[in-house]
Design an enzyme around this catalytic site. Structure first.
Site, mmCIF file in Angstrom:
data_model
loop_
_atom_site.group_PDB
_atom_site.id
_atom_site.type_symbol
_atom_site.label_atom_id
_atom_site.label_comp_id
_atom_site.label_asym_id
_atom_site.label_seq_id
_atom_site.Cartn_x
_atom_site.Cartn_y
_atom_site.Cartn_z
ATOM 1 N N ASP A 1 23.874 51.279 -25.703
ATOM 2 C CA ASP A 1 24.256 52.627 -25.263
ATOM 3 C C ASP A 1 23.191 53.623 -25.693
ATOM 4 O O ASP A 1 22.490 53.424 -26.682
ATOM 5 C CB ASP A 1 25.611 53.032 -25.855
ATOM 6 C CG ASP A 1 26.331 54.059 -24.987
ATOM 7 O OD1 ASP A 1 27.435 53.758 -24.500
ATOM 8 O OD2 ASP A 1 25.778 55.163 -24.783
ATOM 9 N N ASP B 1 17.787 54.049 -24.386
ATOM 10 C CA ASP B 1 17.792 54.644 -23.050
ATOM 11 C C ASP B 1 17.366 53.591 -22.048
ATOM 12 O O ASP B 1 16.175 53.307 -21.890
ATOM 13 C CB ASP B 1 16.840 55.848 -23.009
ATOM 14 C CG ASP B 1 16.788 56.486 -21.624
ATOM 15 O OD1 ASP B 1 17.493 56.004 -20.708
ATOM 16 O OD2 ASP B 1 16.043 57.466 -21.461
ATOM 17 N N TYR C 1 26.279 62.211 -7.043
ATOM 18 C CA TYR C 1 26.937 61.074 -7.703
ATOM 19 C C TYR C 1 27.161 59.938 -6.707
ATOM 20 O O TYR C 1 26.792 58.779 -6.964
ATOM 21 C CB TYR C 1 28.270 61.545 -8.283
ATOM 22 C CG TYR C 1 29.152 60.447 -8.803
ATOM 23 C CD1 TYR C 1 28.879 59.819 -10.013
ATOM 24 C CD2 TYR C 1 30.281 60.034 -8.088
ATOM 25 C CE1 TYR C 1 29.700 58.806 -10.491
ATOM 26 C CE2 TYR C 1 31.107 59.030 -8.559
ATOM 27 C CZ TYR C 1 30.812 58.415 -9.758
ATOM 28 O OH TYR C 1 31.624 57.420 -10.224
ATOM 29 N N LYS D 1 25.687 56.094 -6.567
ATOM 30 C CA LYS D 1 26.567 54.922 -6.625
ATOM 31 C C LYS D 1 26.449 54.070 -5.356
ATOM 32 O O LYS D 1 26.606 52.849 -5.397
ATOM 33 C CB LYS D 1 28.020 55.356 -6.853
ATOM 34 C CG LYS D 1 28.291 55.871 -8.277
ATOM 35 C CD LYS D 1 28.111 54.770 -9.316
ATOM 36 C CE LYS D 1 28.647 55.164 -10.679
ATOM 37 N NZ LYS D 1 28.443 54.112 -11.697
HETATM 38 N N1 LIG Z 1 35.650 57.703 -15.258
HETATM 39 C C1 LIG Z 1 35.892 57.508 -13.962
HETATM 40 O O1 LIG Z 1 36.878 58.006 -13.401
HETATM 41 C C2 LIG Z 1 34.956 56.668 -13.132
HETATM 42 C C3 LIG Z 1 35.230 56.447 -11.783
HETATM 43 C C4 LIG Z 1 34.367 55.638 -11.036
HETATM 44 C C5 LIG Z 1 33.260 55.085 -11.639
HETATM 45 N N2 LIG Z 1 33.022 55.338 -12.961
HETATM 46 C C6 LIG Z 1 31.849 54.735 -13.581
HETATM 47 O O2 LIG Z 1 32.271 53.907 -14.635
HETATM 48 C C7 LIG Z 1 31.279 53.874 -15.663
HETATM 49 C C8 LIG Z 1 31.909 54.194 -17.010
HETATM 50 O O3 LIG Z 1 32.572 55.436 -16.940
HETATM 51 P P1 LIG Z 1 33.190 56.081 -18.275
HETATM 52 O O4 LIG Z 1 34.248 57.005 -17.819
HETATM 53 O O5 LIG Z 1 33.497 55.018 -19.259
HETATM 54 O O6 LIG Z 1 31.929 56.960 -18.763
HETATM 55 P P2 LIG Z 1 31.510 57.360 -20.273
HETATM 56 O O7 LIG Z 1 32.691 57.361 -21.176
HETATM 57 O O8 LIG Z 1 30.704 58.613 -20.127
HETATM 58 O O9 LIG Z 1 30.548 56.158 -20.713
HETATM 59 C C9 LIG Z 1 29.294 55.968 -20.123
HETATM 60 C C10 LIG Z 1 28.327 55.578 -21.231
HETATM 61 O O10 LIG Z 1 27.046 55.285 -20.616
HETATM 62 C C11 LIG Z 1 26.052 55.792 -21.488
HETATM 63 N N3 LIG Z 1 24.781 56.024 -20.809
HETATM 64 C C12 LIG Z 1 24.490 56.979 -19.878
HETATM 65 N N4 LIG Z 1 23.184 56.935 -19.561
HETATM 66 C C13 LIG Z 1 22.639 55.937 -20.302
HETATM 67 C C14 LIG Z 1 21.317 55.426 -20.457
HETATM 68 N N5 LIG Z 1 20.289 55.957 -19.768
HETATM 69 N N6 LIG Z 1 21.100 54.415 -21.307
HETATM 70 C C15 LIG Z 1 22.120 53.884 -22.019
HETATM 71 N N7 LIG Z 1 23.396 54.329 -21.941
HETATM 72 C C16 LIG Z 1 23.642 55.360 -21.095
HETATM 73 C C17 LIG Z 1 26.640 57.107 -21.984
HETATM 74 O O11 LIG Z 1 25.947 57.559 -23.133
HETATM 75 P P3 LIG Z 1 25.842 59.161 -23.394
HETATM 76 O O12 LIG Z 1 27.237 59.655 -23.464
HETATM 77 O O13 LIG Z 1 25.086 59.271 -24.668
HETATM 78 O O14 LIG Z 1 25.095 59.711 -22.211
HETATM 79 C C18 LIG Z 1 28.093 56.706 -22.251
HETATM 80 O O15 LIG Z 1 28.288 56.218 -23.578
HETATM 81 C C19 LIG Z 1 30.178 54.837 -15.218
HETATM 82 O O16 LIG Z 1 29.158 54.125 -14.551
HETATM 83 C C20 LIG Z 1 30.905 55.740 -14.244
HETATM 84 O O17 LIG Z 1 30.058 56.352 -13.295
HETATM 85 C C21 LIG Z 1 33.833 56.092 -13.716
#
Ligand SMILES: NC(=O)c1ccc[n+]([C@@H]2O[C@H](COP(=O)([O-])OP(=O)(O)OC[C@H]3O[C@@H](n4cnc5c(N)ncnc54)[C@H](OP(=O)(O)O)[C@@H]3O)[C@@H](O)[C@H]2O)c1
Length: 225
Positions: free
Chosen positions: A34, A53, A144, A148
């Site tokens: 992460d 990263d 976004y 995706k």
């Molecule tokens: N939540 C929803 O409703 C939803 C719906 C559809 C799809 N998704 C997808 O599901 C996935 C997880 O969502 P989530 O809600 O669990 O999001 P989250 O809680 O924000 O977790 C995403 C993690 O990815 C890390 N990250 C971002 N950029 C990165 C990089 N360059 N290198 C390494 N780590 C990185 C973030 O770190 P930092 O916080 O430090 O940036 C964060 O810890 C994402 O791909 C999101 O787009 C989510």
């Protein structure tokens, strides 16, 4: 999942944590990567790599090499790292579009490339996280959803490139029931959303030998919306 090593990018986030728990419950060894620093609860876990990263190939490669050296194998890569910003085109700038592309699409490409040799050695699997919005985007979701949609095409293309060697599939969630989403949409019906454990179960199925005949699939996981 017993004796399998699963690598989760975005492993400290909401979905990453849920998938980790489900994978551990199925007997897997789990490594986390992460960008965020490792939270205290992971301080003593040598397979929890914070501050990485993975938009940067060298960083992703170093993380995979370290995990492989510690665990001896990598059987599945779950590309969960990503993020969301809601902004109409009239209010967005190019930097926002670049950022969505970097964190949602480039992370998946870079981590996959860095893990490829290890996954080929184990006849492993990649599971990407797309989004329902990649099929039908709502207002304010251009940057976004476009990033995706790129994840879906990466999934299809890589599945073709690696046929017979590594399976590559994607899940397409709608809204996941996370604390952040509850805060942003306090009046929504949370029970209709996808529970993180429900999504974890689908992702682990696609990563497992039970899905040995499935590759290039884009699986909607839309809860009860
Ligand atoms: N939540 C929803 O409703 C939803 C719906 C559809 C799809 N998704 C997808 O599901 C996935 C997880 O969502 P989530 O809600 O669990 O999001 P989250 O809680 O924000 O977790 C995403 C993690 O990815 C890390 N990250 C971002 N950029 C990165 C990089 N360059 N290198 C390494 N780590 C990185 C973030 O770190 P930092 O916080 O430090 O940036 C964060 O810890 C994402 O791909 C999101 O787009 C989510």
């Amino acid at each position: 999942m017993r004796d399998k090593t699963i690598v989760i990018t975005g492993g400290f986030g909401a979905l990453g944590r849920a998938v980790r728990e489900a994978a551990l419950a199925q007997g897997a060894r789990v490594a986390l990567i992460d960008y965020a620093p490792a939270p205290g609860e992971f301080a003593n876990d040598p397979l929890a790599l914070g501050g990485v990263d993975i938009t940067k190939f060298d960083a992703a490669q170093a993380a995979m090499t370290n995990i492989h050296a510690a665990a001896g194998r990598i059987d599945a890569l779950l590309n969960i790292a990503g993020g969301f910003v809601w902004r109409p085109v009239a209010e967005a700038d190019g930097a926002l579009w670049d950022r969505m592309y970097e964190i949602n699409l480039k992370t998946a490409m870079t981590a996959s490339k860095a893990a490829l040799a290890y996954l080929e050695a184990s006849h492993g699997a990649i599971v990407n996280v797309g989004a329902g919005a990649a099929l039908k985007a709502g207002a304010g979701m251009g940057a976004y959803a476009a990033s995706k949609a790129g994840v879906l095409k990466l999934t299809e293309s890589l599945a073709e490139e690696l046929k017979g060697k590594v399976r590559v599939n994607a899940v397409l969630p709608s809204i996941i029931d996370t604390a952040a989403n509850r805060k942003d949409m306090p009046n929504a019906d949370f029970s209709a959303w996808v529970r993180p454990a429900e999504l974890a179960a689908v992702m682990l199925f696609l990563a497992s030998d039970a899905a040995s005949a499935v590759t290039g699939a884009l699986v909607p996981v839309s809860g009860r919306v």
